[in-house]
Design a protein around this motif. Sequence first.
Motif, short mmCIF file in Angstrom:
data_model
loop_
_atom_site.label_atom_id
_atom_site.label_comp_id
_atom_site.label_asym_id
_atom_site.label_seq_id
_atom_site.Cartn_x
_atom_site.Cartn_y
_atom_site.Cartn_z
N LYS A 10 32.26 48.82 46.19
CA LYS A 10 32.07 47.39 46.44
C LYS A 10 31.32 47.13 47.77
CE LYS A 10 36.15 46.07 43.71
NZ LYS A 10 37.40 45.27 43.67
N TYR A 50 33.44 39.65 36.36
CA TYR A 50 34.86 39.38 36.56
C TYR A 50 35.32 38.11 35.83
CZ TYR A 50 35.69 43.09 40.04
OH TYR A 50 35.87 44.30 40.67
N THR A 92 45.84 47.88 43.92
CA THR A 92 44.88 46.83 44.25
C THR A 92 44.99 46.44 45.73
OG1 THR A 92 45.18 45.99 42.01
CG2 THR A 92 44.07 44.52 43.56
N ASN A 113 38.64 45.62 48.62
CA ASN A 113 39.37 46.87 48.39
C ASN A 113 38.49 48.05 47.95
OD1 ASN A 113 38.90 45.99 45.83
ND2 ASN A 113 41.04 45.66 45.27
P1 ATP Z 1 39.34 46.12 40.05
O1 ATP Z 1 39.30 45.39 38.71
O2 ATP Z 1 38.28 45.63 41.01
O3 ATP Z 1 39.33 47.60 39.87
P2 ATP Z 1 42.19 45.87 40.12
O4 ATP Z 1 42.10 46.19 38.67
O5 ATP Z 1 43.00 46.79 40.98
O6 ATP Z 1 40.73 45.80 40.76
P3 ATP Z 1 42.44 43.10 39.42
O7 ATP Z 1 43.75 42.44 39.22
O8 ATP Z 1 41.59 43.45 38.23
O9 ATP Z 1 42.69 44.39 40.33
O10 ATP Z 1 41.60 42.17 40.41
C1 ATP Z 1 40.18 42.29 40.50
C2 ATP Z 1 39.76 42.15 41.94
O11 ATP Z 1 40.01 40.82 42.37
C3 ATP Z 1 40.54 43.01 42.93
O12 ATP Z 1 40.08 44.34 43.02
C4 ATP Z 1 40.30 42.27 44.22
O13 ATP Z 1 38.99 42.54 44.73
C5 ATP Z 1 40.37 40.83 43.75
N1 ATP Z 1 41.74 40.30 43.88
C6 ATP Z 1 42.79 40.57 43.09
N2 ATP Z 1 43.89 39.92 43.51
C7 ATP Z 1 43.51 39.21 44.60
C8 ATP Z 1 44.18 38.33 45.49
N3 ATP Z 1 45.47 38.04 45.34
N4 ATP Z 1 43.45 37.80 46.51
C9 ATP Z 1 42.14 38.07 46.66
N5 ATP Z 1 41.44 38.90 45.84
C10 ATP Z 1 42.12 39.46 44.83
#
Ligand code: ATP
Length: 138
Positions: A10, A50, A92, A113
Motif C-alpha cells: 500500500k 474496495y 488488520t 496497514n
Molecule cells: P485488506 O483487505 O486491505 O487486506 P483486511 O482484509 O485485513 O485488509 P478489511 O476489513 O478488508 O481488512 O478492511 C480493508 C481495509 O480498510 C483495511 O486493510 C484498512 O486499510 C481499512 N480499514 C479497515 N478497518 C478500518 C477502520 N476501522 N478504520 C480505518 N480503516 C480501516
Amino acid sequence: MINRTFTMIKPDATEKGSTGGILQMINAAGFKIVAMKMTHLSKEKAGEFYAVHSERPFYGELVEFMSRGPITAAILEKDNAVEDFRKLIGATNPANAEEGTIRRKYAASIGENAVHGSDSDENAAIEGSFFFSALEKF
Ligand code: ATP
Ligand code: MG
C-alpha cells in the motif's frame, strides 16, 4: 493444493521505502511471484477495488489513502496461498498483529496497514484480474 492469492503493497509502505523488505518476507515465506507491477490507483479505481466496503464509515478515508501514492500489486503462488498469506500479513490492526508478521513490522495503524491480502480464492482471482491481463500472469 498449489493456488494463488493477490497482494498490494500500500502507499504508506511505498512512501517509507518498505517495498523491498516486504517482498523479501514474501519470498522467504515460500511464495512465488507470478505477476507484479507498480502503479498509482485513481480515486475511482481505489473505490472500485474496495467497493465491498462502500457502506463502512472508513470508506472515504480508505479511498483517499489507497490513491495517495504508488502501490505494488502482485499475484503470489504457494500451496494454501490465501490462508497462509493472511497469516503472514497478520491482523488488520497492527496492534493485534503477531510477531513475525508483515503488519507487525511495517504497518502504522488500522487504516495505514502496509499490505493487502485477498480473503478467499474467489476474490484472489477477481482482484488479480483487476490489475493483470492474461499476458501478464506467469
Ligand atoms: P485488506 O483487505 O486491505 O487486506 P483486511 O482484509 O485485513 O485488509 P478489511 O476489513 O478488508 O481488512 O478492511 C480493508 C481495509 O480498510 C483495511 O486493510 C484498512 O486499510 C481499512 N480499514 C479497515 N478497518 C478500518 C477502520 N476501522 N478504520 C480505518 N480503516 C480501516
Ligand atoms: Mg480485506
